[in-house]
Design a protein around this motif. Structure first.
Motif, PDB file in Angstrom:
ATOM      1  N   GLY A 295     -39.020 -25.253   3.922  1.00 15.10           N
ATOM      2  CA  GLY A 295     -40.101 -24.322   4.234  1.00 15.10           C
ATOM      3  C   GLY A 295     -41.449 -24.843   3.779  1.00 15.10           C
ATOM      4  N   VAL A 296     -41.482 -25.449   2.591  1.00 10.50           N
ATOM      5  CA  VAL A 296     -42.728 -26.048   2.092  1.00 10.50           C
ATOM      6  C   VAL A 296     -43.194 -27.165   3.034  1.00 10.50           C
ATOM      7  N   LEU A 297     -42.257 -27.982   3.487  1.00  7.67           N
ATOM      8  CA  LEU A 297     -42.595 -29.088   4.381  1.00  7.67           C
ATOM      9  C   LEU A 297     -43.091 -28.579   5.731  1.00  7.67           C
ATOM     10  N   ILE A 298     -42.487 -27.513   6.239  1.00  4.18           N
ATOM     11  CA  ILE A 298     -42.921 -26.947   7.523  1.00  4.18           C
ATOM     12  C   ILE A 298     -44.363 -26.461   7.435  1.00  4.18           C
ATOM     13  N   VAL A 299     -44.689 -25.741   6.363  1.00  2.83           N
ATOM     14  CA  VAL A 299     -46.060 -25.259   6.189  1.00  2.83           C
ATOM     15  C   VAL A 299     -47.028 -26.435   6.030  1.00  2.83           C
ATOM     16  N   ALA A 300     -46.616 -27.459   5.289  1.00  2.01           N
ATOM     17  CA  ALA A 300     -47.480 -28.634   5.095  1.00  2.01           C
ATOM     18  C   ALA A 300     -47.748 -29.335   6.421  1.00  2.01           C
TER      19      ALA A 300
ATOM     20  N   LEU B  71     -50.224 -27.142   8.461  1.00  4.37           N
ATOM     21  CA  LEU B  71     -51.608 -27.126   7.996  1.00  4.37           C
ATOM     22  C   LEU B  71     -52.290 -28.486   8.141  1.00  4.37           C
ATOM     23  N   VAL B  72     -51.548 -29.547   7.884  1.00  2.18           N
ATOM     24  CA  VAL B  72     -52.142 -30.888   7.897  1.00  2.18           C
ATOM     25  C   VAL B  72     -52.219 -31.470   9.313  1.00  2.18           C
ATOM     26  N   LEU B  73     -51.215 -31.206  10.114  1.00  2.00           N
ATOM     27  CA  LEU B  73     -51.116 -31.854  11.425  1.00  2.00           C
ATOM     28  C   LEU B  73     -51.218 -30.881  12.594  1.00  2.00           C
ATOM     29  N   ALA B  74     -50.315 -29.910  12.636  1.00  2.64           N
ATOM     30  CA  ALA B  74     -50.181 -29.093  13.843  1.00  2.64           C
ATOM     31  C   ALA B  74     -51.363 -28.150  14.074  1.00  2.64           C
ATOM     32  N   GLN B  75     -51.819 -27.448  13.028  1.00  4.68           N
ATOM     33  CA  GLN B  75     -52.919 -26.506  13.217  1.00  4.68           C
ATOM     34  C   GLN B  75     -54.203 -27.204  13.650  1.00  4.68           C
ATOM     35  N   PRO B  76     -54.621 -28.305  12.990  1.00  6.56           N
ATOM     36  CA  PRO B  76     -55.812 -29.013  13.480  1.00  6.56           C
ATOM     37  C   PRO B  76     -55.651 -29.531  14.912  1.00  6.56           C
ATOM     38  N   LEU B  77     -54.455 -29.985  15.254  1.00  9.45           N
ATOM     39  CA  LEU B  77     -54.216 -30.492  16.606  1.00  9.45           C
ATOM     40  C   LEU B  77     -54.312 -29.371  17.633  1.00  9.45           C
TER      41      LEU B  77
END
Length: 268
Positions: free
Chosen positions: A40-45, A48-54
């Protein structure tokens, strides 16, 4: 998992302490907590780092960003399970790695139980949306996820309808089927049997930790514990992984397909 000791690797296979730790018939409580929550921590990371900005850059729905984040994390988990199966059996297999695969529930009863579990999941989760709204407004309005909100349709707000329909339809094989199936393999097939020594507390702990794992929707934690608990309970009680697979995958497939069709017909 049955009570028969299993070798952690085939004869002649070089020992691997990581594999031995994961394939042990019992997991310690700290290890089990970590194996439940780290994904779950990895999914959120990843989100936030990759998917949301993209998604922002491409002006695509945040829903797709979460589908990407889940895929990036859960597909390697499935690969890990197959790798563990190869170390134990010599071939890429879930046999010898997952528990509750002996299918003790007769097919007719299985279908009836899964149908009942799906009805419970859909009805109770719908009734508890008011609780989700209270929890979100009270504690989680600060969360930095795009389109976060207590409503199940918040992700539709401000999104082009045609783009949203295409996104939801393209995501059905993943968010509706494959990803929840992998979650069941990991959480109920792999992790739950290894805390079965806790007795009736095992499905309780499994449900609580699985609900905490959903860090992208923490306001649904209490509701999820309630509407999801029968799945892990019956898997533990009946020793049949198909029960929670049927409940979880059946519900997500039904709701994702139904939601897409409703949007297409203009109902949503």
């Amino acid at each position: 998992m049955d009570n028969t000791p299993h070798p952690t690797a085939l004869p002649g296979v070089r020992p691997n302490r990581f594999a031995e730790l994961l394939l042990a018939d019992r997991h310690s409580l700290p290890l089990s907590i970590a194996l439940h929550l780290v994904p779950g921590v990895l999914i959120v990371a990843v989100y936030l780092v990759l998917a949301q900005p993209l998604m922002r850059a491409l002006d695509l729905p945040s829903f797709l960003g979460w589908a990407i984040a889940l895929t990036v994390v859960l597909f390697p988990l499935q690969r890990l399970l197959l790798w563990l199966g190869r170390r134990r059996t010599g071939r890429y297999s879930l046999r010898g790695v997952l528990g509750y695969l002996d299918k003790p529930v007769p097919r007719g009863r299985l279908v009836a139980m899964v149908a009942g579990l799906i009805v419970w999941f859909v009805v109770v989760s719908s009734l508890l949306t008011a609780l989700d709204a209270v929890m979100y407004d009270a504690f989680f309005t600060w969360i930095p996820f795009d389109d976060a909100g207590a409503s199940a349709t918040t992700y539709l707000d401000g999104t082009d309808r045609t783009v949203m329909i295409a996104t939801l339809a393209a995501s059905i094989p993943f968010t509706g089927f494959t990803l929840p199936l992998i979650e069941e393999y990991w959480f109920r097939g792999f992790l739950l049997p290894r805390i079965a020594h806790l007795g009736a507390w095992a499905p309780v702990l499994s449900t609580v930790l699985f609900s905490l794992y959903h860090l992208w929707s923490p306001w649904v934690f209490l509701s999820r514990v309630i509407f999801f608990f029968p799945g892990p309970w019956f898997v533990w009680k009946k020793q049949d992984l198909r029960l929670s697979i049927g409940m979880h995958v059946g519900t997500t497939l039904l709701m994702s397909t139904g939601g897409t069709v409703a949007l297409l017909l203009g109902v949503m």
